[in-house]
Motif scaffolding. Structure first.
Motif, PDB file in Angstrom:
ATOM      1  N   ARG A  26       5.811  -6.444   2.900  1.00 37.71           N
ATOM      2  CA  ARG A  26       7.065  -7.162   3.163  1.00 37.71           C
ATOM      3  C   ARG A  26       7.455  -8.039   1.970  1.00 37.71           C
ATOM      4  N   ASP A  27       6.460  -8.669   1.347  1.00 36.25           N
ATOM      5  CA  ASP A  27       6.740  -9.478   0.153  1.00 36.25           C
ATOM      6  C   ASP A  27       7.340  -8.613  -0.948  1.00 36.25           C
ATOM      7  N   MET A  28       6.782  -7.423  -1.142  1.00 28.48           N
ATOM      8  CA  MET A  28       7.287  -6.538  -2.182  1.00 28.48           C
ATOM      9  C   MET A  28       8.730  -6.117  -1.881  1.00 28.48           C
ATOM     10  N   VAL A  29       9.003  -5.790  -0.639  1.00 23.49           N
ATOM     11  CA  VAL A  29      10.373  -5.421  -0.254  1.00 23.49           C
ATOM     12  C   VAL A  29      11.315  -6.601  -0.503  1.00 23.49           C
ATOM     13  N   ASP A  30      10.864  -7.805  -0.196  1.00 27.89           N
ATOM     14  CA  ASP A  30      11.681  -8.998  -0.460  1.00 27.89           C
ATOM     15  C   ASP A  30      11.978  -9.145  -1.952  1.00 27.89           C
ATOM     16  N   HIS A  31      11.001  -8.885  -2.815  1.00 32.55           N
ATOM     17  CA  HIS A  31      11.212  -8.990  -4.259  1.00 32.55           C
ATOM     18  C   HIS A  31      12.191  -7.931  -4.754  1.00 32.55           C
ATOM     19  N   ILE A  32      12.042  -6.717  -4.250  1.00 31.60           N
ATOM     20  CA  ILE A  32      12.909  -5.613  -4.681  1.00 31.60           C
ATOM     21  C   ILE A  32      14.342  -5.841  -4.234  1.00 31.60           C
ATOM     22  N   THR A  33      14.521  -6.290  -3.012  1.00 30.69           N
ATOM     23  CA  THR A  33      15.867  -6.433  -2.460  1.00 30.69           C
ATOM     24  C   THR A  33      16.427  -7.849  -2.616  1.00 30.69           C
ATOM     25  N   SER A  34      15.766  -8.665  -3.414  1.00 36.94           N
ATOM     26  CA  SER A  34      16.286 -10.010  -3.649  1.00 36.94           C
ATOM     27  C   SER A  34      17.626  -9.918  -4.376  1.00 36.94           C
ATOM     28  N   ARG A  35      18.306 -11.015  -4.464  1.00 41.33           N
ATOM     29  CA  ARG A  35      19.632 -11.021  -5.095  1.00 41.33           C
ATOM     30  C   ARG A  35      19.602 -10.377  -6.478  1.00 41.33           C
ATOM     31  N   TRP A  36      18.538 -10.613  -7.253  1.00 40.66           N
ATOM     32  CA  TRP A  36      18.496 -10.115  -8.627  1.00 40.66           C
ATOM     33  C   TRP A  36      17.498  -8.988  -8.845  1.00 40.66           C
ATOM     34  N   GLY A  37      16.507  -8.856  -8.002  1.00 43.93           N
ATOM     35  CA  GLY A  37      15.477  -7.836  -8.182  1.00 43.93           C
ATOM     36  C   GLY A  37      16.043  -6.425  -8.242  1.00 43.93           C
ATOM     37  N   ILE A  38      16.961  -6.136  -7.355  1.00 43.18           N
ATOM     38  CA  ILE A  38      17.557  -4.798  -7.315  1.00 43.18           C
ATOM     39  C   ILE A  38      18.303  -4.493  -8.610  1.00 43.18           C
ATOM     40  N   TRP A  39      18.977  -5.494  -9.177  1.00 47.78           N
ATOM     41  CA  TRP A  39      19.742  -5.280 -10.420  1.00 47.78           C
ATOM     42  C   TRP A  39      18.825  -5.113 -11.612  1.00 47.78           C
ATOM     43  N   VAL A  40      17.696  -5.801 -11.607  1.00 47.59           N
ATOM     44  CA  VAL A  40      16.710  -5.620 -12.681  1.00 47.59           C
ATOM     45  C   VAL A  40      16.196  -4.183 -12.655  1.00 47.59           C
ATOM     46  N   LEU A  41      15.827  -3.695 -11.476  1.00 49.05           N
ATOM     47  CA  LEU A  41      15.318  -2.332 -11.369  1.00 49.05           C
ATOM     48  C   LEU A  41      16.363  -1.297 -11.786  1.00 49.05           C
ATOM     49  N   ILE A  42      17.599  -1.483 -11.370  1.00 48.50           N
ATOM     50  CA  ILE A  42      18.661  -0.544 -11.749  1.00 48.50           C
ATOM     51  C   ILE A  42      18.925  -0.617 -13.250  1.00 48.50           C
ATOM     52  N   SER A  43      18.914  -1.808 -13.819  1.00 47.70           N
ATOM     53  CA  SER A  43      19.170  -1.973 -15.257  1.00 47.70           C
ATOM     54  C   SER A  43      18.108  -1.291 -16.110  1.00 47.70           C
ATOM     55  N   LEU A  44      16.875  -1.282 -15.632  1.00 50.69           N
ATOM     56  CA  LEU A  44      15.778  -0.704 -16.408  1.00 50.69           C
ATOM     57  C   LEU A  44      15.620   0.805 -16.206  1.00 50.69           C
ATOM     58  N   GLN A  45      16.446   1.410 -15.359  1.00 52.00           N
ATOM     59  CA  GLN A  45      16.300   2.841 -15.090  1.00 52.00           C
ATOM     60  C   GLN A  45      16.570   3.707 -16.313  1.00 52.00           C
ATOM     61  N   SER A  46      17.539   3.336 -17.120  1.00 53.05           N
ATOM     62  CA  SER A  46      17.888   4.209 -18.242  1.00 53.05           C
ATOM     63  C   SER A  46      17.137   3.862 -19.528  1.00 53.05           C
ATOM     64  N   ASN A  47      16.777   2.602 -19.721  1.00 48.00           N
ATOM     65  CA  ASN A  47      16.112   2.178 -20.964  1.00 48.00           C
ATOM     66  C   ASN A  47      15.188   1.001 -20.710  1.00 48.00           C
ATOM     67  N   ASP A  48      14.180   0.880 -21.581  1.00 45.94           N
ATOM     68  CA  ASP A  48      13.395  -0.350 -21.644  1.00 45.94           C
ATOM     69  C   ASP A  48      14.286  -1.367 -22.338  1.00 45.94           C
ATOM     70  N   LEU A  49      14.254  -2.608 -21.869  1.00 44.97           N
ATOM     71  CA  LEU A  49      15.130  -3.626 -22.427  1.00 44.97           C
ATOM     72  C   LEU A  49      14.365  -4.899 -22.741  1.00 44.97           C
ATOM     73  N   ARG A  50      14.857  -5.604 -23.759  1.00 51.95           N
ATOM     74  CA  ARG A  50      14.312  -6.916 -24.076  1.00 51.95           C
ATOM     75  C   ARG A  50      14.951  -7.935 -23.131  1.00 51.95           C
ATOM     76  N   PHE A  51      14.336  -9.109 -23.053  1.00 53.82           N
ATOM     77  CA  PHE A  51      14.781 -10.136 -22.107  1.00 53.82           C
ATOM     78  C   PHE A  51      16.271 -10.421 -22.257  1.00 53.82           C
ATOM     79  N   PHE A  52      16.735 -10.656 -23.479  1.00 56.58           N
ATOM     80  CA  PHE A  52      18.139 -11.015 -23.664  1.00 56.58           C
ATOM     81  C   PHE A  52      19.066  -9.854 -23.318  1.00 56.58           C
TER      82      PHE A  52
END
Length: 123
Positions: A26-52
């Motif tokens: 449940r904790d993992m699902v909360d992290h994935i579906t958090s306000r920003w977690g889902i966008w981080v995962l989607i953003s990293l789908q096409s490329n590895d990215l640096r923090f900025f």
């Protein structure tokens, strides 16, 4: 049943009871579906990215929230972090195999929603 995560035996696989508040899945699902977690995962789908680059790709996220989201996803084994020993250090993030497996349906969900909405010009 008493304390600890509620686990039941289904065939030969262990199954977590995600509706119990003490379930680790449940904790993992909360992290994935958090306000920003889902966008981080989607953003990293096409490329590895640096923090900025991640910060710039996710409009509206603060450095603090990005750092917290990355930390949680890293602990869950969904992303990896590589630090280059330069000045200043270059930190790159990418999806682990597990992160790709989890992120794929999220990307598909996003694609279905945006297709259903149609183009912004049509409104």
């Amino acid at each position: 049943m008493t304390g600890g995560a509620q686990i039941t035996q289904a065939d030969t696989k262990t199954r977590y009871e995600v509706f119990h508040t003490d379930c680790p899945a449940r904790d993992m699902v909360d992290h994935i579906t958090s306000r920003w977690g889902i966008w981080v995962l989607i953003s990293l789908q096409s490329n590895d990215l640096r923090f900025f680059e991640l910060r710039e790709s996710i409009e509206g996220i603060s450095e603090k929230m990005l750092a917290q989201s990355l930390r949680a996803l890293l602990q869950d084994g969904l992303i990896w972090r590589k630090v280059e020993p330069t000045t200043p250090p270059q930190v790159t993030y990418g999806l682990t195999e597990f992160g790709r497996e989890v992120g794929e349906p999220l990307g598909e969900l996003f694609d279905r929603i945006t297709q259903r909405l149609g183009s912004r010009d049509e409104k």
